[in-house]
Structures are given as structure tokens and as C-alpha cells.
Design an enzyme around this catalytic site. Sequence first.
Site, PDB file in Angstrom:
ATOM      1  N   LYS A 112       0.822  -1.207   0.000  1.00  0.00           N
ATOM      2  CA  LYS A 112       0.000   0.000   0.000  1.00  0.00           C
ATOM      3  C   LYS A 112       0.863   1.266   0.000  1.00  0.00           C
ATOM      4  CE  LYS A 112      -3.946  -2.299   0.499  1.00  0.00           C
ATOM      5  NZ  LYS A 112      -3.563  -3.707   0.667  1.00  0.00           N
TER       6      LYS A 112
HETATM    7  C1  LIG Z   1      -4.183  -4.828   0.235  1.00  0.00           C
HETATM    8  C2  LIG Z   1      -3.374  -6.057   0.193  1.00  0.00           C
HETATM    9  C3  LIG Z   1      -3.638  -7.075  -0.736  1.00  0.00           C
HETATM   10  C4  LIG Z   1      -4.799  -7.010  -1.698  1.00  0.00           C
HETATM   11  O1  LIG Z   1      -4.644  -6.010  -2.655  1.00  0.00           O
HETATM   12  P1  LIG Z   1      -5.904  -5.481  -3.487  1.00  0.00           P
HETATM   13  O2  LIG Z   1      -5.415  -4.366  -4.285  1.00  0.00           O
HETATM   14  O3  LIG Z   1      -6.923  -5.085  -2.455  1.00  0.00           O
HETATM   15  O4  LIG Z   1      -6.397  -6.638  -4.287  1.00  0.00           O
HETATM   16  C5  LIG Z   1      -2.789  -8.164  -0.768  1.00  0.00           C
HETATM   17  N1  LIG Z   1      -1.769  -8.271   0.103  1.00  0.00           N
HETATM   18  C6  LIG Z   1      -1.494  -7.329   1.020  1.00  0.00           C
HETATM   19  C7  LIG Z   1      -0.358  -7.526   1.945  1.00  0.00           C
HETATM   20  C8  LIG Z   1      -2.274  -6.185   1.086  1.00  0.00           C
HETATM   21  O5  LIG Z   1      -1.994  -5.242   2.000  1.00  0.00           O
END
Ligand SMILES: *Cc1c(COP(=O)(O)O)cnc(C)c1O
Length: 497
Positions: A112
Site C-alpha cells: 500500500k
Molecule cells: C491490500 C493487500 C492485498 C490485496 O490487494 P488489493 O489491491 O486489495 O487486491 C494483498 N496483500 C497485502 C499484503 C495487502 O496489503
Amino acid sequence: MELLYKSTRSDSAPVTASKAILKGLADDGGLFVPERLPKLSCSIEELSKMSYQEVAYEVMKEFLTDFTEEELKNCIARAYDQKFDTAKIAPLREADGAFYLELFHGATIAFKDMALSILPHLMTTAAKKNQIKNEIVILTATSGDTGKAALAGFADVPGTKIIVFYPKNGVSPIQEKQMVTQKGANTHVVGIKGNFDDAQTGVKNIFNDKELAKKMDEAGFQFSSANSINIGRLVPQIVYYVYAYAQLTAEKKVKEGEEVNVVVPTGNFGNILAAYYAKNMGLPIRRLICASNENKVLFDFFQTGVYDRNRDFILTTSPSMDILISSNLERLIYKIAGADANKDVSLMNALVKEGRYEITDEMRAELADFYGNYADEEETAEEIDLLYQKTGYVIDTHTAVASKVYRKYKDQTKDETCTIIASTASPYKFTRSVMNAIDKKYDAMSDFELVDELSKISKTAVPNAIEEIRTAPILHDTVVEKEEMKEAVLHFLKMEA
Ligand SMILES: *Cc1c(COP(=O)(O)O)cnc(C)c1O
């Protein structure tokens, strides 16, 4: 050429990129999508000589056309700096025949950070461009990682406040500690008695509350979103796929133009949608492999063409993927429906009313680039152990879901195409699950003992993000019912009647 953004749910007038970023969600409740998907304007060879920041500019300038070169480069420079513990920003690590694209080298050690370290800069730049006088209040629902990354990005950013809702019992201990120790006078963290979908639905309802928006405006506030429904999150995520491919060619792992597969551990469908956009930009991606945990709505959707959220919500060891309503899928649905807002609305209404919808065969045919599969809890743990025993490389639970799904894909298809696996979190964020997968004896240790043990066995340094929270005081302890989210917002903004 200017690129505008339209809503997936009506044919109302399109808006500029900066307006789309400021609003987050369109007024009709739809998601903003670019009117067309632009192509990369420089060659892979040129890209392969560029730094991450330079690639970021090449990709983002195609999407954010109302930002000037100076504005965009400024945002990029402030985002991808020493907050990352490697100059590569998103390095590739080869292990057991695949390339793990490590997206966890930012401030909060999850992918993120890739988008949320730039979103505050895009947002404040957009506010300036549009002469916004109101303070921007970022509302965010989190399954664990978005919350901390958004808090870190927006903490003490002038002209903004941020409120994060997380499922009180649905995140890892380290994730929770990261959030509740967040500093910054403009930050507010609230646990809700419910799951991530409840948090996300609650936030969407607050966004769609027209009366509240009016009251907010009178008080000098306006909402925006740091969730992946914001186009300002999605666009920066396209960058690392382009960068990864360019790096693979620079290192002669693939020839220019040779296809690669991309495997993405998926929850809200944001990260994999970014890969799909990268493919549409001209990046030679063969299959987009969508990996789910036991909350396998997406796997079932790719199998059957039916999206059905009527099922139990399962708490897994990959909590950031514990999602039954994948918001960003709407952008894909809209596209495969031939950019038909009416079709999209009827499917999305069915999702709200009946909890399910079915797409047509014609739409399904458009999904040929995607492959879906899932890994259950046992398979996920086995994958962590297997990779560690074979190579010494320790991956987190989310990445392990992707890694296992890739193994299944290869078994089924015998496809030997060079493959990039999105590695979305540092194993330090999910230490207990990771260490238990390797040896049950670790379960007797405390969270921070496990951190030190992980450092030993993986021969990696404990990230700063973890060192910081060892002794940090808890600054947020609000917990509310899921029906009380709006009151929590009004309380924080001192707007109660
Ligand atoms: C948010 C997240 C995901 C999923 O990603 P999306 O874009 O919501 O599909 C997968 N792994 C981790 C560690 C995340 O923080």
C-alpha cells in the site's frame, strides 16, 4: 492529449484527473475510470535504463494529464525517497523459478505504501489546482495495511485530516499496533465491531450521504478517499509492473517484447487491475493470475461468471485479502460491459440487493487474460515452509497465497512463461503466521521475540517500521458499533449537533 475520467455508473460529464482524485468516488456512487487506456510513449529499452522515479513519471503522465511536469515530478520525488529502504524502491528477488516483486520496502512495509506515499502529494496538488478551500477529510476502511500506509502518508499534512476504520478483530497484532500508535494531530483510528466489508460499506454510505456532505461543506470540510477506489491509488500501482518488466529486460532475464505472467494476491482487486491497465498500456503480460485465499469469491467468479458474496466471511492468516466485495472489480465489469453504465448499474444493484450477479457469456469472453485460483490456509502455510526450506527466502502469508496459486497454475497449464509474483507485504508484518508455518515451536514466543527469530532465520534486518512500534505508546483506543461510524466521524470533526 487530455485524459478525462468518467463514472462507471452514469454518463454524467467526465472530470479531470485532479478532480477525480479529490472526489475519490463519483457523485452517483460509481468509480472513476479513464475514458481510454493510454499507451506507453517510450520503449522498454528506454524504460530499462530509468530509475523507479523516472519510470513513475513516464507512466503517470499518461494518466494524470492535468498535472504539469513540474507538479508530477515534485510529487514523485517527495513520495519515493528515503522512506524506502532500497534505492530500487521495488526490487525483484528470484526464488524457485519465479521473480518476487518486493513491494514492501516503504514506510509501513506493505505494498500500500507504493501508492499511499504519493497520494497525499497528488491530493494536495489537486486541491491547489482546483482552488479548494475546504479541509480534506480522508475516510478510509482498512483490512489492515491501507490504514497504516494512509495514516503514515497523511499524518500532519496541512489541509488534511484522516480517519481510518478497521475491523477490531480482523487484523494482525502487528497491523493493529502499527495503527493505534500513529502520531499526528490530524489522525484518528477507530476499530469497528464488524468485518472489513462492514467498514467499507459504512465508509461508502458516509460518502453517499448528500445531507452530510452539505453540512461538511458548511463546516469547511470535504471528504475524499484513500482506498483503492481512488484513481490516485490505482495509477501509481501501474508503475511497478512497468518497472519490473523493464528491470527484467535490463538484467537479460527476458527479451524485449517477450511475454511474462503476473501473479497477484488479491482482495479488493486494485493491485491486479493495475497490472491489467499496464497490459493495456502495451506491457507484454500474458496471463493475469488472480490469487485468492479462502474467501474465494473471485476464483468462483472466474470459474462461473457469477459473483456471489452470499457466503461466510472467513478470517484467514492473510487478513488483507479477507474481502467478499472486491470494489475495483467494478472497473473491470464496466469495461467488459463495453463501457455501458446502465449494465454496470444493474449488476451493482443486484450485488447490493441479492448479494450476487451474473455476467453474460460475451463479457466472460473478455476475461480470457485472467486466470483465478486460490490457496487454503494449510496450503498457504505449506508454501511458506516449502519456499523457505528450498531457498532460504521467507515470504509473508499474502505472497504465499500467490506463490501457491502460481504452483497450481504451472501444474495445470505447464506454462513456463517467465513470471512475476507480486510480493505484497514483509513477513515481519505477519510474523506469527509466518513463523508458525515454518515450525510450530515458535507459537510459544511473544510477538517481538518472533520478530527477532525471523531476523535470524531469514538473515534480514528488522525493518524500521517494526522497531518503531516495539515500545510506542497506544494513542488510539476508540471502538464503535458498525452502525456508529458516522457519529465517530462527526465527533472527531467536532460537528455533533
Ligand atoms: C491490500 C493487500 C492485498 C490485496 O490487494 P488489493 O489491491 O486489495 O487486491 C494483498 N496483500 C497485502 C499484503 C495487502 O496489503
